[in-house]
Scaffold this motif. Structure first.
Motif, PDB file in Angstrom:
ATOM      1  N   GLU A 116       0.844  -1.202   0.000  1.00 33.86           N
ATOM      2  CA  GLU A 116       0.000   0.000   0.000  1.00 33.86           C
ATOM      3  C   GLU A 116       0.880   1.253   0.000  1.00 33.86           C
ATOM      4  OE1 GLU A 116      -3.743   2.001   2.407  1.00 33.86           O
ATOM      5  OE2 GLU A 116      -2.551   0.476   3.421  1.00 33.86           O
ATOM      6  N   ALA A 117       1.967   1.231   0.754  1.00 32.58           N
ATOM      7  CA  ALA A 117       2.898   2.373   0.786  1.00 32.58           C
ATOM      8  C   ALA A 117       3.491   2.623  -0.593  1.00 32.58           C
ATOM      9  CB  ALA A 117       4.002   2.131   1.809  1.00 32.58           C
ATOM     10  N   VAL A 118       3.871   1.566  -1.293  1.00 32.67           N
ATOM     11  CA  VAL A 118       4.427   1.734  -2.645  1.00 32.67           C
ATOM     12  C   VAL A 118       3.392   2.407  -3.545  1.00 32.67           C
ATOM     13  CG1 VAL A 118       5.308   0.557  -4.705  1.00 32.67           C
ATOM     14  CG2 VAL A 118       6.058  -0.185  -2.435  1.00 32.67           C
ATOM     15  N   LEU A 119       2.141   1.963  -3.473  1.00 30.03           N
ATOM     16  CA  LEU A 119       1.078   2.556  -4.284  1.00 30.03           C
ATOM     17  C   LEU A 119       0.898   4.039  -3.962  1.00 30.03           C
ATOM     18  CD1 LEU A 119      -1.300   2.040  -6.309  1.00 30.03           C
ATOM     19  CD2 LEU A 119      -2.732   1.745  -4.286  1.00 30.03           C
ATOM     20  N   ARG A 164       8.285   7.849  -8.622  1.00 29.64           N
ATOM     21  CA  ARG A 164       9.458   6.997  -8.379  1.00 29.64           C
ATOM     22  C   ARG A 164       9.494   6.607  -6.911  1.00 29.64           C
ATOM     23  NH1 ARG A 164      13.747   7.937 -12.333  1.00 29.64           N
ATOM     24  NH2 ARG A 164      12.883   9.317 -13.919  1.00 29.64           N
ATOM     25  N   VAL A 165       9.669   5.312  -6.654  1.00 30.93           N
ATOM     26  CA  VAL A 165       9.682   4.835  -5.272  1.00 30.93           C
ATOM     27  C   VAL A 165      10.990   4.082  -5.030  1.00 30.93           C
ATOM     28  CG1 VAL A 165       8.512   3.413  -3.552  1.00 30.93           C
ATOM     29  CG2 VAL A 165       7.162   4.611  -5.286  1.00 30.93           C
ATOM     30  N   HIS A 166      11.685   4.485  -3.974  1.00 27.93           N
ATOM     31  CA  HIS A 166      12.927   3.830  -3.567  1.00 27.93           C
ATOM     32  C   HIS A 166      12.790   3.361  -2.120  1.00 27.93           C
ATOM     33  CE1 HIS A 166      14.179   6.467  -6.906  1.00 27.93           C
ATOM     34  NE2 HIS A 166      14.925   5.427  -7.211  1.00 27.93           N
ATOM     35  N   SER A 167      13.679   2.493  -1.696  1.00 24.22           N
ATOM     36  CA  SER A 167      13.646   1.951  -0.327  1.00 24.22           C
ATOM     37  C   SER A 167      13.593   3.050   0.726  1.00 24.22           C
ATOM     38  CB  SER A 167      14.877   1.080  -0.070  1.00 24.22           C
ATOM     39  OG  SER A 167      14.877  -0.019  -0.918  1.00 24.22           O
ATOM     40  N   TYR A 172       4.889  -9.892  -5.355  1.00 21.49           N
ATOM     41  CA  TYR A 172       4.100  -8.678  -5.163  1.00 21.49           C
ATOM     42  C   TYR A 172       4.772  -7.410  -5.683  1.00 21.49           C
ATOM     43  CZ  TYR A 172       0.845 -11.347  -2.380  1.00 21.49           C
ATOM     44  OH  TYR A 172      -0.086 -12.269  -1.974  1.00 21.49           O
ATOM     45  N   LEU A 173       6.089  -7.422  -5.731  1.00 21.73           N
ATOM     46  CA  LEU A 173       6.806  -6.258  -6.248  1.00 21.73           C
ATOM     47  C   LEU A 173       8.175  -6.678  -6.732  1.00 21.73           C
ATOM     48  CD1 LEU A 173       8.917  -5.542  -3.755  1.00 21.73           C
ATOM     49  CD2 LEU A 173       6.955  -4.357  -2.861  1.00 21.73           C
ATOM     50  N   TYR A 174       8.880  -5.745  -7.351  1.00 22.73           N
ATOM     51  CA  TYR A 174      10.235  -6.024  -7.816  1.00 22.73           C
ATOM     52  C   TYR A 174      11.038  -4.732  -7.812  1.00 22.73           C
ATOM     53  CZ  TYR A 174       8.715  -4.082 -12.317  1.00 22.73           C
ATOM     54  OH  TYR A 174       8.232  -3.252 -13.304  1.00 22.73           O
ATOM     55  N   MET A 175      12.340  -4.897  -7.785  1.00 30.12           N
ATOM     56  CA  MET A 175      13.230  -3.747  -7.864  1.00 30.12           C
ATOM     57  C   MET A 175      13.736  -3.650  -9.292  1.00 30.12           C
ATOM     58  SD  MET A 175      16.512  -2.645  -5.578  1.00 30.12           S
ATOM     59  CE  MET A 175      15.550  -2.554  -4.078  1.00 30.12           C
ATOM     60  N   GLU A 177      17.323   2.973 -11.766  1.00 26.32           N
ATOM     61  CA  GLU A 177      17.674   3.582 -10.471  1.00 26.32           C
ATOM     62  C   GLU A 177      17.157   2.797  -9.273  1.00 26.32           C
ATOM     63  OE1 GLU A 177      16.048   7.506 -10.550  1.00 26.32           O
ATOM     64  OE2 GLU A 177      17.153   8.082 -12.341  1.00 26.32           O
ATOM     65  N   LYS A 178      17.036   1.474  -9.413  1.00 26.07           N
ATOM     66  CA  LYS A 178      16.559   0.619  -8.320  1.00 26.07           C
ATOM     67  C   LYS A 178      15.203   1.060  -7.776  1.00 26.07           C
ATOM     68  CE  LYS A 178      20.947  -1.264  -6.907  1.00 26.07           C
ATOM     69  NZ  LYS A 178      21.748  -1.728  -5.811  1.00 26.07           N
ATOM     70  N   GLN A 179      14.341   1.494  -8.673  1.00 31.66           N
ATOM     71  CA  GLN A 179      12.981   1.853  -8.266  1.00 31.66           C
ATOM     72  C   GLN A 179      12.222   0.590  -7.860  1.00 31.66           C
ATOM     73  OE1 GLN A 179      10.642   4.503 -10.752  1.00 31.66           O
ATOM     74  NE2 GLN A 179      12.515   5.052 -11.835  1.00 31.66           N
ATOM     75  N   ILE A 180      11.343   0.751  -6.911  1.00 28.78           N
ATOM     76  CA  ILE A 180      10.519  -0.373  -6.472  1.00 28.78           C
ATOM     77  C   ILE A 180       9.180  -0.255  -7.174  1.00 28.78           C
ATOM     78  CG2 ILE A 180       9.391  -1.437  -4.491  1.00 28.78           C
ATOM     79  CD1 ILE A 180      11.873  -0.154  -2.922  1.00 28.78           C
ATOM     80  N   LYS A 181       8.788  -1.338  -7.824  1.00 32.97           N
ATOM     81  CA  LYS A 181       7.559  -1.328  -8.618  1.00 32.97           C
ATOM     82  C   LYS A 181       6.674  -2.495  -8.208  1.00 32.97           C
ATOM     83  CE  LYS A 181       9.496   1.298 -12.203  1.00 32.97           C
ATOM     84  NZ  LYS A 181       9.531   1.609 -13.596  1.00 32.97           N
ATOM     85  N   LEU A 182       5.384  -2.279  -8.293  1.00 37.47           N
ATOM     86  CA  LEU A 182       4.407  -3.320  -7.980  1.00 37.47           C
ATOM     87  C   LEU A 182       4.183  -4.207  -9.194  1.00 37.47           C
ATOM     88  CD1 LEU A 182       1.782  -1.055  -6.191  1.00 37.47           C
ATOM     89  CD2 LEU A 182       3.214  -2.777  -5.090  1.00 37.47           C
ATOM     90  N   THR A 183       4.029  -5.491  -8.956  1.00 40.23           N
ATOM     91  CA  THR A 183       3.579  -6.400 -10.015  1.00 40.23           C
ATOM     92  C   THR A 183       2.054  -6.243 -10.103  1.00 40.23           C
ATOM     93  OG1 THR A 183       3.195  -8.188  -8.453  1.00 40.23           O
ATOM     94  CG2 THR A 183       5.410  -8.074  -9.455  1.00 40.23           C
ATOM     95  N   ASP A 184       1.428  -6.890 -11.057  1.00 44.37           N
ATOM     96  CA  ASP A 184      -0.037  -6.837 -11.153  1.00 44.37           C
ATOM     97  C   ASP A 184      -0.674  -7.380  -9.874  1.00 44.37           C
ATOM     98  OD1 ASP A 184       0.161  -5.754 -13.684  1.00 44.37           O
ATOM     99  OD2 ASP A 184      -0.238  -7.650 -14.725  1.00 44.37           O
ATOM    100  N   LYS A 185      -0.118  -8.458  -9.365  1.00 40.82           N
ATOM    101  CA  LYS A 185      -0.609  -9.079  -8.128  1.00 40.82           C
ATOM    102  C   LYS A 185      -0.453  -8.105  -6.946  1.00 40.82           C
ATOM    103  CE  LYS A 185       0.739 -13.089  -5.265  1.00 40.82           C
ATOM    104  NZ  LYS A 185       1.637 -14.251  -5.252  1.00 40.82           N
ATOM    105  N   GLY A 186       0.699  -7.440  -6.873  1.00 41.96           N
ATOM    106  CA  GLY A 186       0.953  -6.470  -5.806  1.00 41.96           C
ATOM    107  C   GLY A 186       0.059  -5.253  -5.918  1.00 41.96           C
TER     108      GLY A 186
END
Length: 127
Positions: free
Chosen positions: A13-16, A24-27, A53-56, A61-70
């Motif tokens: 939810e935080a990533v969304l 852009r979302v990073h750690s 659920y997600l991938y880097m 730039e090592k962004q964190i992204k949600l998969t469709d499932k995530g």
């Protein structure tokens, strides 16, 4: 079907939410948003990545992204959060308390219970 824990739901939810704000979302963004340590974020990202659920994005730039499932899980949690926050505020609860309590409520209800409450509140508000 993997039973996902509340903390994992909070991470997706935080990533969304961060995506909606920054794109852009990073750690470090997640750590700041959830008020947790960077090692905690790294551990969660590894587990959520392994669970699909997600991938880097190493190429970006090592962004964190949600998969469709995530994304599906994150949107479900976010919908619940907004619904309960707004509902509690409409009952006279202050915004901060409503948001904190909505964050707890959103994780404990089954989909069936949430749908029933949402239907009840929506129909009651139409009258």
């Amino acid at each position: 079907c993997m039973v996902i824990r509340e903390s994992a739901e909070n991470y997706v939810e935080a990533v969304l939410i961060l995506e909606k704000k920054n794109e852009r979302v990073h750690s470090v963004d997640i750590a700041k948003y959830l008020n947790v340590s960077k090692p905690s974020v790294s551990y969660a990202i590894r587990n959520l990545s392994e669970a699909g659920y997600l991938y880097m994005d190493e190429d970006n730039e090592k962004q964190i992204k949600l998969t469709d499932k995530g994304r599906a899980l994150a949107e479900r949690m976010y919908e619940r959060h907004l619904f309960f926050s707004h509902w509690l505020e409409s009952l006279g609860i202050d915004e901060k308390t409503a948001a904190e309590e909505a964050c707890r409520i959103e994780h404990v209800l089954s989909r069936k219970s949430f749908d029933a409450i949402r239907t009840f509140v929506t129909q009651k508000n139409k009258k």
